[in-house]
Design a protein around this motif. Structure first.
Motif, PDB file in Angstrom:
ATOM      1  N   SER A   1     -22.437   4.254  10.662  1.00 56.25           N
ATOM      2  CA  SER A   1     -21.045   4.132  10.263  1.00 56.25           C
ATOM      3  C   SER A   1     -20.164   4.143  11.516  1.00 56.25           C
ATOM      4  O   SER A   1     -20.362   4.973  12.406  1.00 56.25           O
TER       5      SER A   1
ATOM      6  N   LYS B   1     -19.984  -2.927  12.387  1.00 55.66           N
ATOM      7  CA  LYS B   1     -20.575  -3.973  11.536  1.00 55.66           C
ATOM      8  C   LYS B   1     -19.488  -4.788  10.818  1.00 55.66           C
ATOM      9  O   LYS B   1     -19.537  -6.017  10.794  1.00 55.66           O
ATOM     10  N   SER B   2     -18.537  -4.081  10.214  1.00 53.22           N
ATOM     11  CA  SER B   2     -17.480  -4.803   9.493  1.00 53.22           C
ATOM     12  C   SER B   2     -16.650  -5.622  10.472  1.00 53.22           C
ATOM     13  O   SER B   2     -16.260  -6.755  10.162  1.00 53.22           O
ATOM     14  N   THR B   3     -16.393  -5.062  11.639  1.00 57.79           N
ATOM     15  CA  THR B   3     -15.627  -5.796  12.646  1.00 57.79           C
ATOM     16  C   THR B   3     -16.349  -7.094  13.007  1.00 57.79           C
ATOM     17  O   THR B   3     -15.727  -8.159  13.099  1.00 57.79           O
TER      18      THR B   3
HETATM   19  N1  LIG Z   1      -7.926  -2.368  12.841  1.00 58.62           N
HETATM   20  C1  LIG Z   1      -8.470  -1.410  13.606  1.00 58.62           C
HETATM   21  N2  LIG Z   1      -7.738  -0.761  14.534  1.00 58.62           N
HETATM   22  C2  LIG Z   1      -8.300   0.179  15.322  1.00 58.62           C
HETATM   23  N3  LIG Z   1      -9.586   0.546  15.254  1.00 58.62           N
HETATM   24  C3  LIG Z   1     -10.362  -0.053  14.346  1.00 58.62           C
HETATM   25  C4  LIG Z   1      -9.854  -1.070  13.469  1.00 58.62           C
HETATM   26  N4  LIG Z   1     -10.880  -1.507  12.670  1.00 58.62           N
HETATM   27  C5  LIG Z   1     -11.968  -0.785  13.044  1.00 58.62           C
HETATM   28  N5  LIG Z   1     -11.663   0.075  14.051  1.00 58.62           N
HETATM   29  C6  LIG Z   1     -12.618   0.978  14.719  1.00 58.62           C
HETATM   30  O1  LIG Z   1     -13.721   0.213  15.162  1.00 58.62           O
HETATM   31  C7  LIG Z   1     -14.953   0.928  14.969  1.00 58.62           C
HETATM   32  C8  LIG Z   1     -15.892   0.080  14.131  1.00 58.62           C
HETATM   33  O2  LIG Z   1     -15.404  -0.004  12.784  1.00 58.62           O
HETATM   34  P1  LIG Z   1     -16.154  -0.848  11.669  1.00 58.62           P
HETATM   35  O3  LIG Z   1     -15.397  -0.699  10.410  1.00 58.62           O
HETATM   36  O4  LIG Z   1     -16.399  -2.222  12.178  1.00 58.62           O
HETATM   37  O5  LIG Z   1     -17.553  -0.069  11.578  1.00 58.62           O
HETATM   38  P2  LIG Z   1     -18.724  -0.182  10.499  1.00 58.62           P
HETATM   39  O6  LIG Z   1     -19.991  -0.180  11.282  1.00 58.62           O
HETATM   40  O7  LIG Z   1     -18.473  -1.340   9.603  1.00 58.62           O
HETATM   41  O8  LIG Z   1     -18.581   1.168   9.676  1.00 58.62           O
HETATM   42  P3  LIG Z   1     -18.985   1.534   8.147  1.00 58.62           P
HETATM   43  O9  LIG Z   1     -20.480   1.431   8.053  1.00 58.62           O
HETATM   44  O10 LIG Z   1     -18.492   2.940   8.017  1.00 58.62           O
HETATM   45  O11 LIG Z   1     -18.261   0.564   7.247  1.00 58.62           O
HETATM   46  C9  LIG Z   1     -14.565   2.254  14.345  1.00 58.62           C
HETATM   47  O12 LIG Z   1     -14.502   3.200  15.389  1.00 58.62           O
HETATM   48  C10 LIG Z   1     -13.207   2.002  13.763  1.00 58.62           C
HETATM   49  O13 LIG Z   1     -12.446   3.186  13.766  1.00 58.62           O
END
Ligand SMILES: Nc1ncnc2c1ncn2[C@@H]1O[C@H](COP(=O)(O)OP(=O)(O)OP(=O)(O)O)[C@@H](O)[C@H]1O
Length: 220
Positions: free
Chosen positions: A43, A47-49
């Motif tokens: 988490s 990944k979502s980014t």
């Molecule tokens: N719009 C934004 N502005 C600032 N920081 C962001 C933004 N979107 C994501 N982040 C940061 O970027 C990092 C990656 O976030 P992301 O949502 O891509 O992770 P993830 O692997 O998809 O997580 P999860 O499995 O919990 O959904 C995190 O530290 C998050 O706080």
């Protein structure tokens, strides 16, 4: 083989009070037509980014991203929107259904935008995902899992070249999750679409042809 998605040394950071926080630190991979790929990672690993960047919804700082051969970096918002309409379907954690449209109209709307509003295919996908009894319902009257299935049916009905899915079975019971996976894999086999799927489930990741793991901004 045609490449549907190409990342080359993609970097992306988010601003914070303490300066930029790097999330993608030189990510390179590609996904060919007819391929399936699982993206895993803790988490907050980005990944979502990564999916948002692939969909042209989030800008990136450097490197190259191509979807169906088109270089996203220099594209204007209008051209990106057009590419999303015709070539990319997204299933995100927020379902983004249109509240004023019924289930069937939500599904048909995106398919028509993509130029593929085939009523019998829409009916087949809806039935396969167990939505036949809810076609005239409005999204707010549905459970979270039902809304998730509408979002998936909408993506599949548009027959995209590239399907990007963020935890698409997160809210679903085992049987429904299995049906959703089958439908996604059918799309890939039948149309040669590429599927990139974010999951925390090792079992679902194992069903994809390839697995990439995002850690400290890099893929392994
Ligand atoms: N719009 C934004 N502005 C600032 N920081 C962001 C933004 N979107 C994501 N982040 C940061 O970027 C990092 C990656 O976030 P992301 O949502 O891509 O992770 P993830 O692997 O998809 O997580 P999860 O499995 O919990 O959904 C995190 O530290 C998050 O706080």
């Amino acid at each position: 083989m045609a490449m549907l998605l190409e990342f080359d040394k993609v970097e992306k950071s988010f601003p914070s009070n303490d300066g930029p926080v790097p999330v993608l630190r030189g990510v390179s991979f590609d996904l060919a037509a007819g391929q399936t790929l699982a993206l895993t990672g803790e988490s907050g690993s980005g990944k979502s980014t990564l999916l948002h960047v692939a969909a042209g919804l989030e800008a990136f700082d450097s490197g190259t991203v191509k979807v169906a051969g088109q270089n996203l970096g220099p594209m204007e918002d209008g051209a990106l929107a057009q590419l999303r309409r015709t070539d990319i379907a997204l299933v995100f954690q927020q379902f983004n259904l249109i509240p004023s449209l019924t289930v069937t109209a939500n599904i048909a709307f995106q398919a028509r935008l993509a130029g593929r509003g085939d009523a019998s295919h829409i009916a087949q996908v809806s039935a396969a995902l167990g939505l036949a009894d809810h076609l005239n319902a409005y999204p707010e009257t549905l459970s979270g899992g039902q809304q998730q299935r509408v979002a998936i049916a909408r993506a599949l009905a548009a027959k995209p070249k590239l399907l990007l899915a963020d935890e698409p079975t997160g809210n679903l019971d085992e049987g429904t999750a299995e049906e959703v996976l089958e439908q996604m894999l059918d799309l890939v086999t039948q149309t040669g679409a590429g599927l990139m799927l974010v999951t925390h489930s090792p079992a679902i990741a194992a069903r994809m042809q390839r697995r990439l793991h995002l850690k400290s901004g890099l893929l392994a």
